[in-house]
Design a protein around this motif. Structure first.
Motif, short mmCIF file in Angstrom:
data_model
loop_
_atom_site.label_atom_id
_atom_site.label_comp_id
_atom_site.label_asym_id
_atom_site.label_seq_id
_atom_site.Cartn_x
_atom_site.Cartn_y
_atom_site.Cartn_z
N LEU A 233 27.47 24.80 20.56
CA LEU A 233 28.31 24.81 19.36
C LEU A 233 27.61 24.32 18.10
O LEU A 233 28.25 24.17 17.07
CB LEU A 233 29.55 23.92 19.61
CG LEU A 233 30.43 24.30 20.79
CD1 LEU A 233 31.47 23.22 21.05
CD2 LEU A 233 31.11 25.64 20.53
N VAL A 234 26.29 24.03 18.17
CA VAL A 234 25.55 23.42 17.05
C VAL A 234 26.26 22.13 16.62
O VAL A 234 26.40 21.82 15.44
CB VAL A 234 25.41 24.39 15.86
CG1 VAL A 234 24.29 23.91 14.91
CG2 VAL A 234 25.13 25.81 16.30
N MET A 235 26.72 21.38 17.60
CA MET A 235 27.40 20.10 17.35
C MET A 235 26.33 19.00 17.31
O MET A 235 25.76 18.62 18.34
CB MET A 235 28.44 19.83 18.45
CG MET A 235 29.36 18.67 18.17
SD MET A 235 30.55 18.43 19.53
CE MET A 235 31.65 19.83 19.29
N TRP A 236 26.01 18.47 16.14
CA TRP A 236 24.84 17.62 15.92
C TRP A 236 25.06 16.10 16.05
O TRP A 236 24.10 15.37 16.28
CB TRP A 236 24.27 17.91 14.54
CG TRP A 236 25.28 17.77 13.43
CD1 TRP A 236 26.05 18.78 12.92
CD2 TRP A 236 25.64 16.58 12.73
NE1 TRP A 236 26.87 18.31 11.94
CE2 TRP A 236 26.64 16.95 11.80
CE3 TRP A 236 25.23 15.26 12.80
CZ2 TRP A 236 27.24 16.03 10.95
CZ3 TRP A 236 25.81 14.35 11.95
CH2 TRP A 236 26.80 14.71 11.04
N PRO A 237 26.28 15.50 15.87
CA PRO A 237 26.39 14.03 15.84
C PRO A 237 25.90 13.34 17.11
O PRO A 237 25.21 12.31 17.04
CB PRO A 237 27.88 13.78 15.62
CG PRO A 237 28.36 15.00 14.92
CD PRO A 237 27.58 16.11 15.52
N ALA A 238 26.21 13.90 18.28
CA ALA A 238 25.78 13.27 19.53
C ALA A 238 24.25 13.29 19.64
O ALA A 238 23.64 12.34 20.15
CB ALA A 238 26.41 13.97 20.72
N ALA A 239 23.61 14.35 19.15
CA ALA A 239 22.15 14.43 19.21
C ALA A 239 21.51 13.36 18.32
O ALA A 239 20.48 12.78 18.67
CB ALA A 239 21.70 15.82 18.77
N VAL A 240 22.11 13.08 17.16
CA VAL A 240 21.58 12.04 16.28
C VAL A 240 21.63 10.68 16.96
O VAL A 240 20.65 9.92 16.96
CB VAL A 240 22.36 12.03 14.95
CG1 VAL A 240 21.95 10.83 14.10
CG2 VAL A 240 22.14 13.33 14.18
N THR B 267 33.55 7.50 15.67
CA THR B 267 32.83 8.16 14.57
C THR B 267 32.19 9.46 15.04
O THR B 267 32.25 10.50 14.35
CB THR B 267 31.77 7.21 14.00
OG1 THR B 267 32.40 6.01 13.55
CG2 THR B 267 31.03 7.86 12.84
N VAL B 268 31.55 9.42 16.21
CA VAL B 268 30.92 10.63 16.75
C VAL B 268 31.98 11.69 17.03
O VAL B 268 31.77 12.90 16.76
CB VAL B 268 30.13 10.29 18.03
CG1 VAL B 268 29.69 11.56 18.75
CG2 VAL B 268 28.93 9.43 17.68
N VAL C 9 22.48 12.07 26.37
CA VAL C 9 21.45 13.09 26.13
C VAL C 9 21.91 14.44 26.68
O VAL C 9 21.77 15.49 26.02
CB VAL C 9 20.12 12.66 26.78
CG1 VAL C 9 19.10 13.79 26.70
CG2 VAL C 9 19.58 11.42 26.08
N ALA C 10 22.48 14.44 27.88
CA ALA C 10 22.94 15.69 28.49
C ALA C 10 24.08 16.30 27.69
O ALA C 10 24.08 17.51 27.41
CB ALA C 10 23.37 15.42 29.93
N VAL C 11 25.06 15.48 27.31
CA VAL C 11 26.20 16.00 26.54
C VAL C 11 25.73 16.52 25.19
O VAL C 11 26.19 17.57 24.71
CB VAL C 11 27.26 14.88 26.37
CG1 VAL C 11 28.34 15.32 25.40
CG2 VAL C 11 27.88 14.54 27.72
N ALA C 12 24.82 15.76 24.53
CA ALA C 12 24.32 16.20 23.23
C ALA C 12 23.58 17.52 23.34
O ALA C 12 23.69 18.39 22.45
CB ALA C 12 23.41 15.12 22.65
N ALA C 13 22.79 17.71 24.40
CA ALA C 13 22.05 18.97 24.57
C ALA C 13 23.00 20.15 24.73
O ALA C 13 22.84 21.20 24.11
CB ALA C 13 21.12 18.85 25.78
N CYS D 103 31.54 13.89 23.75
CA CYS D 103 30.44 13.35 22.93
C CYS D 103 30.77 11.92 22.48
O CYS D 103 29.89 11.04 22.51
CB CYS D 103 30.21 14.24 21.72
SG CYS D 103 29.53 15.86 22.10
N GLY D 104 32.02 11.69 22.08
CA GLY D 104 32.41 10.34 21.63
C GLY D 104 32.34 9.32 22.73
O GLY D 104 31.83 8.20 22.53
N VAL D 105 32.84 9.66 23.93
CA VAL D 105 32.80 8.73 25.05
C VAL D 105 31.37 8.43 25.47
O VAL D 105 31.00 7.29 25.75
CB VAL D 105 33.63 9.29 26.23
CG1 VAL D 105 33.45 8.41 27.47
CG2 VAL D 105 35.10 9.37 25.85
N ALA D 106 30.54 9.48 25.54
CA ALA D 106 29.14 9.27 25.91
C ALA D 106 28.42 8.38 24.90
O ALA D 106 27.60 7.53 25.26
CB ALA D 106 28.43 10.62 26.04
#
Length: 379
Positions: free
Chosen positions: A76-83, A20-21, A66-70, A51-54
């Motif tokens: 890239l303003v890629m938000w799903p991993a941060a959520v 999903t991520v 957390v590191a990948v999401a940051a 992001c999906g694997v993390a």
């Protein structure tokens, strides 16, 4: 069945979350649900895959996500991993680590806003204005973090309730064990004070009668009474020891090897007792042998009490999956006739047999006399 479903769900859910991520991350960088990026597609796929694997392994290790999401959010303003990272931070982190995460997330989001502000075009409009940056921070960081904190607190409450219930159950079992031991001790004291005293008096009187008997037959009968009484005292001491023992299953218990001695005691009282074994004798479970012995013992006791000198047959039939015990006596020659209906002894015996999954039948025979038939599982 429920455990299997839980195990399957536990294996599938992390990978479903990771997929999903990954899909939402791709939607974000392609412009469907975020800011479109001009980077080559393989780069975008690689970042979304990271992001999906993390996210799939966030239940085991949070800080890689957390590191990948940051990095994804800054770049890239890629938000799903941060959520997902904020949600898991609310569930798993406490005190210092939680405040460290919040401080780091605020700094990263502020830097992402500055990068977006310095950018041109659609990214600056969406993520570079103060109001939009604030709204994105609340949606990506605040709401998932609050949700994670609520879920974590709920889990703690449920775990505490389960632990309290388990503690109460342990205390209840302990109190029940203590009450059981106290009751066994009380029964042991009562048996010692009443039964043992009376049996001891019986043995003493039998000994006196044996010494002062005027004929040999009376002396022999008195000696037999004394012997049976002493054996009863020995058995009573064994029972009292079992009652006083914390582990009531320990202690000597009769088996089929003791059956001939039981029959000889009845023969010594003038009763003709015939033993018949059918099938191939073999070692049986201790509970089965002990129950079979008690069946014969109770049946012979009833013969002594109610059937006078009636001839008695004891049949042991070794079946493939059970031991069948049949005790039947011929019509009594005593004035009181055959056995009456079942007393408390047979009631307790039926409960003992049925606890093993067996059956017990007791009643008068058509040709006269009484029979006790028990089927005791051995497999």
């Amino acid at each position: 069945m429920l455990d299997r479903a839980s195990r399957i769900a536990g294996r599938v859910t992390p990978w479903a979350l990771g997929l999903t991520v990954f899909l939402l991350s791709m939607a974000a960088v392609t412009g469907s649900m975020g800011v479109r990026s001009a980077l080559p597609a393989p780069v975008l796929v690689a970042v979304a895959a990271c992001c999906g694997v993390a996210a799939a392994f966030a239940g085991r290790a949070l800080w890689p996500l957390v590191a990948v999401a940051a990095v994804a959010h800054l770049w890239l303003v890629m938000w799903p991993a941060a959520v997902v990272a904020s949600y898991y931070a609310g569930i798993r982190l406490r005190r210092r680590d939680l405040w460290l995460y919040v401080a780091g997330a605020v700094v990263v989001h502020a830097l992402a806003g500055l990068v977006s502000y310095w950018s041109e075009g659609y990214r600056a409009l969406v993520a570079g204005t103060p109001l939009n940056a604030l709204l994105m921070g609340g949606a990506m960081l605040g709401l998932p973090l609050v949700a994670g904190l609520w879920v974590g607190a709920r889990r703690q409450v449920l775990d505490a309730a389960r632990e309290q219930a388990a503690q109460l159950l342990r205390e209840q079992v302990l109190r029940a064990g203590q009450a059981r031991e106290q009751e066994r001790s009380r029964i042991a004291r009562e048996m010692h004070d009443v039964v043992a005293h009376r049996v001891s008096l019986m043995v003493l009187h039998a000994g006196a009668l044996e010494v002062n008997a005027s004929d040999a037959r009376t002396a022999e009968a008195a000696a037999l009474i004394g012997q049976v009484g002493r054996e009863a005292l020995t058995n009573l001491r064994e029972v009292l020891g079992v009652l006083r023992s914390p582990d009531p299953v320990n202690g000597p218990q009769p088996t089929l090897a003791d059956l001939d001695r039981l029959l000889d005691q009845s023969r010594a009282l003038g009763i003709v007792v015939n033993r018949h074994d059918e099938g191939e004798a073999r070692p049986l479970p201790p509970t089965a042998e002990r129950t079979a012995y008690r069946v014969v013992q109770e049946a012979l006791t009833n013969v002594h009490k109610h059937a006078g000198d009636a001839e008695t047959d004891v049949h042991l039939r070794f079946r493939s999956a059970e031991l069948e015990v049949l005790v039947r006596n011929r019509p009594a020659t005593a004035a009181d006739g055959g056995l009456p209906g079942s007393g408390w002894g047979l009631v307790g015996l039926r409960e003992r047999v049925e606890l093993l999954g067996g059956r017990l039948e007791a009643g008068p025979q058509e040709e006269g006399g009484f029979r006790v038939l028990a089927g005791i599982p051995t497999a």
